[in-house]
Design an enzyme around this catalytic site. Structure first.
Site, PDB file in Angstrom:
ATOM      1  N   LYS A 171      47.069  39.148  42.561  1.00 55.95           N
ATOM      2  CA  LYS A 171      46.202  38.398  43.471  1.00 55.95           C
ATOM      3  C   LYS A 171      46.312  38.953  44.884  1.00 55.95           C
ATOM      4  O   LYS A 171      47.298  39.590  45.247  1.00 55.95           O
ATOM      5  CB  LYS A 171      46.587  36.908  43.473  1.00 55.95           C
ATOM      6  CG  LYS A 171      46.477  36.237  42.123  1.00 55.95           C
ATOM      7  CD  LYS A 171      45.049  36.137  41.703  1.00 55.95           C
ATOM      8  CE  LYS A 171      44.939  35.404  40.369  1.00 55.95           C
ATOM      9  NZ  LYS A 171      43.623  35.478  39.815  1.00 55.95           N
ATOM     10  N   CYS A 172      45.286  38.674  45.668  1.00 57.37           N
ATOM     11  CA  CYS A 172      45.216  39.068  47.069  1.00 57.37           C
ATOM     12  C   CYS A 172      46.486  38.606  47.786  1.00 57.37           C
ATOM     13  O   CYS A 172      46.923  37.483  47.573  1.00 57.37           O
ATOM     14  CB  CYS A 172      43.979  38.426  47.693  1.00 57.37           C
ATOM     15  SG  CYS A 172      43.741  38.798  49.421  1.00 57.37           S
ATOM     16  N   PRO A 173      47.091  39.452  48.560  1.00 58.20           N
ATOM     17  CA  PRO A 173      46.692  40.767  49.048  1.00 58.20           C
ATOM     18  C   PRO A 173      47.340  41.927  48.295  1.00 58.20           C
ATOM     19  O   PRO A 173      47.290  43.067  48.761  1.00 58.20           O
ATOM     20  CB  PRO A 173      47.170  40.752  50.488  1.00 58.20           C
ATOM     21  CG  PRO A 173      48.478  40.020  50.407  1.00 58.20           C
ATOM     22  CD  PRO A 173      48.242  38.945  49.355  1.00 58.20           C
ATOM     23  N   ASP A 189      41.329  40.876  40.671  1.00 59.65           N
ATOM     24  CA  ASP A 189      41.208  39.842  41.695  1.00 59.65           C
ATOM     25  C   ASP A 189      39.769  39.768  42.196  1.00 59.65           C
ATOM     26  O   ASP A 189      39.157  40.791  42.517  1.00 59.65           O
ATOM     27  CB  ASP A 189      42.160  40.150  42.848  1.00 59.65           C
ATOM     28  CG  ASP A 189      42.152  39.076  43.923  1.00 59.65           C
ATOM     29  OD1 ASP A 189      42.039  37.894  43.584  1.00 59.65           O
ATOM     30  OD2 ASP A 189      42.247  39.443  45.112  1.00 59.65           O
ATOM     31  N   ASP A 237      37.920  42.985  49.895  1.00 60.97           N
ATOM     32  CA  ASP A 237      39.176  43.458  50.490  1.00 60.97           C
ATOM     33  C   ASP A 237      39.231  44.977  50.584  1.00 60.97           C
ATOM     34  O   ASP A 237      39.619  45.529  51.618  1.00 60.97           O
ATOM     35  CB  ASP A 237      40.376  42.965  49.681  1.00 60.97           C
ATOM     36  CG  ASP A 237      40.593  41.466  49.786  1.00 60.97           C
ATOM     37  OD1 ASP A 237      40.004  40.831  50.686  1.00 60.97           O
ATOM     38  OD2 ASP A 237      41.350  40.931  48.954  1.00 60.97           O
TER      39      ASP A 237
END
Length: 85
Positions: free
Chosen positions: A13-15, A40, A46
C-alpha cells in the site's frame, strides 16, 4: 521494452511502491529502465507525481490483470539524470 530491473510491489500500500522504486532507481544508472508491478489503487497517480518531481520519465503503464496478482499495473520508468558520456 526490456527492463534493466524489475520490482514486484504487489500487495503493498501507499507509499511503499514509490519508496521501493525510489530506492531501486538510486542504484541504477541514468537512462536505465525500471519496471514496477503494483496493485495499490493510488499507484497510478503516485508514480506520475514521483516521476515528474524526481526528474524521471514515466514511459507508460500496462494493465496486467488477474494473472499478475489482481488488478496489477506495470509502470515503466526511465531513470532521470545525465547519461554517462
Amino acid at each position: 521494452m526490456q527492463a534493466d530491473l524489475t520490482l514486484d510491489c504487489t500487495g503493498l500500500k501507499c507509499p511503499m511502491p514509490v519508496l521501493r522504486a525510489a530506492k531501486a532507481l538510486r542504484a541504477m544508472q541514468p537512462g536505465q529502465i525500471l519496471h514496477v508491478t503494483a496493485t495499490d489503487k493510488a499507484a497510478q497517480k503516485d508514480f506520475a507525481t514521483f516521476c515528474r518531481e524526481g526528474g524521471h520519465i514515466l514511459l507508460g503503464t500496462d494493465a496486467l490483470g488477474p494473472a499478475a496478482g489482481g488488478d496489477a499495473t506495470r509502470f515503466r520508468i526511465r531513470r532521470g539524470g545525465h547519461a554517462p558520456a
